[in-house]
Design an enzyme around this catalytic site. Structure first.
Site, PDB file in Angstrom:
ATOM      1  CE  LYS A  22      -1.600   1.594   4.097  1.00  0.00           C
ATOM      2  NZ  LYS A  22      -1.236   2.997   4.313  1.00  0.00           N
ATOM      3  CG  ASN A  23       2.666   2.687   3.497  1.00  0.00           C
ATOM      4  OD1 ASN A  23       1.461   2.950   3.384  1.00  0.00           O
ATOM      5  ND2 ASN A  23       3.268   2.592   4.670  1.00  0.00           N
ATOM      6  CB  CYS A 116      -3.925  10.877  12.328  1.00  0.00           C
ATOM      7  SG  CYS A 116      -2.264  10.256  12.485  1.00  0.00           S
ATOM      8  NE  ARG A 121       1.328  10.276  10.237  1.00  0.00           N
ATOM      9  CZ  ARG A 121       0.904   9.173   9.620  1.00  0.00           C
ATOM     10  NH1 ARG A 121      -0.162   8.557  10.037  1.00  0.00           N
ATOM     11  NH2 ARG A 121       1.552   8.717   8.575  1.00  0.00           N
ATOM     12  CG  ASP A 307       4.100   1.595   9.437  1.00  0.00           C
ATOM     13  OD1 ASP A 307       3.798   2.457  10.279  1.00  0.00           O
ATOM     14  OD2 ASP A 307       4.068   1.812   8.209  1.00  0.00           O
ATOM     15  NE  ARG A 399      -6.527   4.260   6.431  1.00  0.00           N
ATOM     16  CZ  ARG A 399      -5.572   4.867   7.127  1.00  0.00           C
ATOM     17  NH1 ARG A 399      -5.694   5.032   8.412  1.00  0.00           N
ATOM     18  NH2 ARG A 399      -4.497   5.330   6.535  1.00  0.00           N
TER      19      ARG A 399
END
Ligand code: UD1
Length: 420
Positions: A22-23, A116, A121, A307, A399
């Site tokens: 995804k990233n 968030c 951030r 992560d 997500r």
């Protein structure tokens, strides 16, 4: 709203195939804004964030079509340069359109992402980089308005802090700028390496790919000749399933990976006494007679990824001894601690350092997902807990994890999705 019901049972067995990252895919889709032709992308993960980004491309006037596991993106007809609050509030990564839109059209408006769940951030470093390339930035009514009527100019950008998104925006902006841009203290993540390689394949001269100093010769306003490409595998999804095997202390094969991207994760699992057999595009994690405690400090790539911190915290509850996790990237990334505690984990927090006592007997409970990776830590804990765990607010998981239930069910996890 949907929730996941998991009935604890460590008896997993089999293989899991990892999806596209995804990233990596998010900045790559943003980069198609710089393309003069339609692009075919394969190995794009089917997750909510990617679908949201495709919707953003559509809102800008571009188009996309999905054919089996491929997506065709055509940005040639983009006629709108505003990313509205509606979309940015659901996905911070929308800020990645700033660099390419500004570079191609000389103007761009992006709603300011708020804080968030994992911290404040800010995007100040993205904006400073654009200003150094000659953009004028105004913030009005919650929107960033960036203009560069005479186009962006190559510049020397020294990032005060290593930023993944900031580096990606700077690379994309520099690609169509006038002159040479040197990015110093650039992020080195594999996702940035792929972005640079795709832009390089499109005819842009780039030096220092994968290092902290990237030098880019801009095309002076000329659109790029982008080629079709396939997204690299998701190293965080792979790491999450490696932790699944480790927490169950069972053998598991993980397919479609690039082992070198997982070095920090592999090394921490080895410190915890797991043996990992590596092949070219797969690895197998073997059970151990004793899960040893571990000390982790999160850092930028190639260090241990923030992560993966939450998943290792769940794993540390099953180690034979006390582990520590020092979170250095985000100031509020321990939201999973109180949820893990509800399941019986013994975790002490002192600022950004968590101390986790091992040998915890976890028990099923109702818990709340708070962010993407925190949610996967709850899934791991639930798999080894006694009884039933209901994980609420799983839109966070959707997500970023493609077919989580399918992949886990296939290896024997009792996991089902329900509507509240
Ligand atoms: C990306 C990843 C995210 C990962 C993070 C760190 C994507 C879509 N997301 O997020 O999963 O956790 O890298 O590996 O790829 N910062 C500033 N000002 C800025 C930008 C960043 O102060 O303008 C700070 C952040 O608050 C944070 C640190 O820099 O403390 C690193 O953030 P950054 O690398 O930019 O993370 P993202 O790109 O948002």
């Amino acid at each position: 709203m949907k929730y996941l019901k998991i009935v604890g049972n460590k008896e997993i067995d089999g293989e899991i195939t990892i999806s596209g990252a995804k990233n990596a895919a998010l900045p790559l889709i943003a980069a198609t804004i710089l393309s003069k032709n339609e692009i075919q992308i394969s190995n794009l993960p089917n997750v909510v964030d990617i679908n949201t980004f495709l919707k953003l491309i559509d809102m800008l006037g571009g188009s996309f079509k999905k054919v089996e596991d491929k997506v065709y993106i055509d940005t040639t007809k983009i006629d709108n340069t505003t990313a509205t609050y509606d979309i940015v509030k659901t996905m911070r990564a929308s800020i990645l359109v700033l660099g390419p839109l500004l570079s191609r059209f000389g103007v761009c408006e992006v709603s300011l992402p708020g804080g968030c769940a994992i911290g404040q951030r800010p995007v100040d470093l993205h904006l400073k980089a654009m200003e150094q390339m000659g953009a004028v930035i105004e913030i009005n009514h919650g929107y960033i308005k960036a203009t560069a009527p005479n186009g962006l100019k190559g510049a020397k950008i020294v990032f005060d802090k290593v930023t993944v998104g900031g580096t990606e925006n700077a690379v994309m902006a520099a690609s169509m700028a006038n002159g040479t841009t040197t990015i110093i203290n650039a992020a080195k993540e594999p996702e940035i390496v792929q972005l640079c390689e795709i832009i390089q394949d499109a005819g842009v001269k780039i030096e220092g790919i994968g290092t902290s100093k990237i030098i880019i010769e801009g095309t002076n306003g000329e659109l790029l000749d982008m080629k079709n490409f396939s997204v690299i595998p998701d190293r965080i999804e792979a790491g999450t399933y490696m932790c699944t095997a480790a927490i169950c202390n069972k053998k598991l094969k993980i397919n479609n990976i690039i082992p070198i991207h997982l070095e920090a994760v592999i090394s921490k699992l080895e410190e915890m006494n797991f043996e990992i057999l590596q092949e070219e595009t797969s690895l197998t994690i073997l059970p151990t007679n004793e899960i040893k405690p571990v000390n982790i400090i999160t850092s930028e790539y190639p260090g241990f990824p923030t992560d993966m911190q939450a998943q290792f915290m769940a794993l540390a509850t099953q180690a034979n001894g006390t582990s520590t996790i020092d979170e250095r990237l985000f100031e509020n990334r321990f939201m999973h601690v109180s949820e893990l505690a509800r399941m019986g984990a013994d975790i002490h927090l002192n600022g950004n350092i968590a101390t986790i006592k091992g040998n915890a007997q976890l028990n099923g409970a109702d818990v709340m997902a708070t962010d993407l990776r925190a949610s996967s830590a709850l899934v791991l804990a639930a798999i080894v807990a006694n009884g039933e765990t209901n994980i609420h607010r799983i839109y966070h998981l959707d997500r970023g994890y493609e077919d989580l239930e399918g992949k886990l069910s296939n290896i024997g996890v009792n996991i089902k999705r329900f509507t509240e």
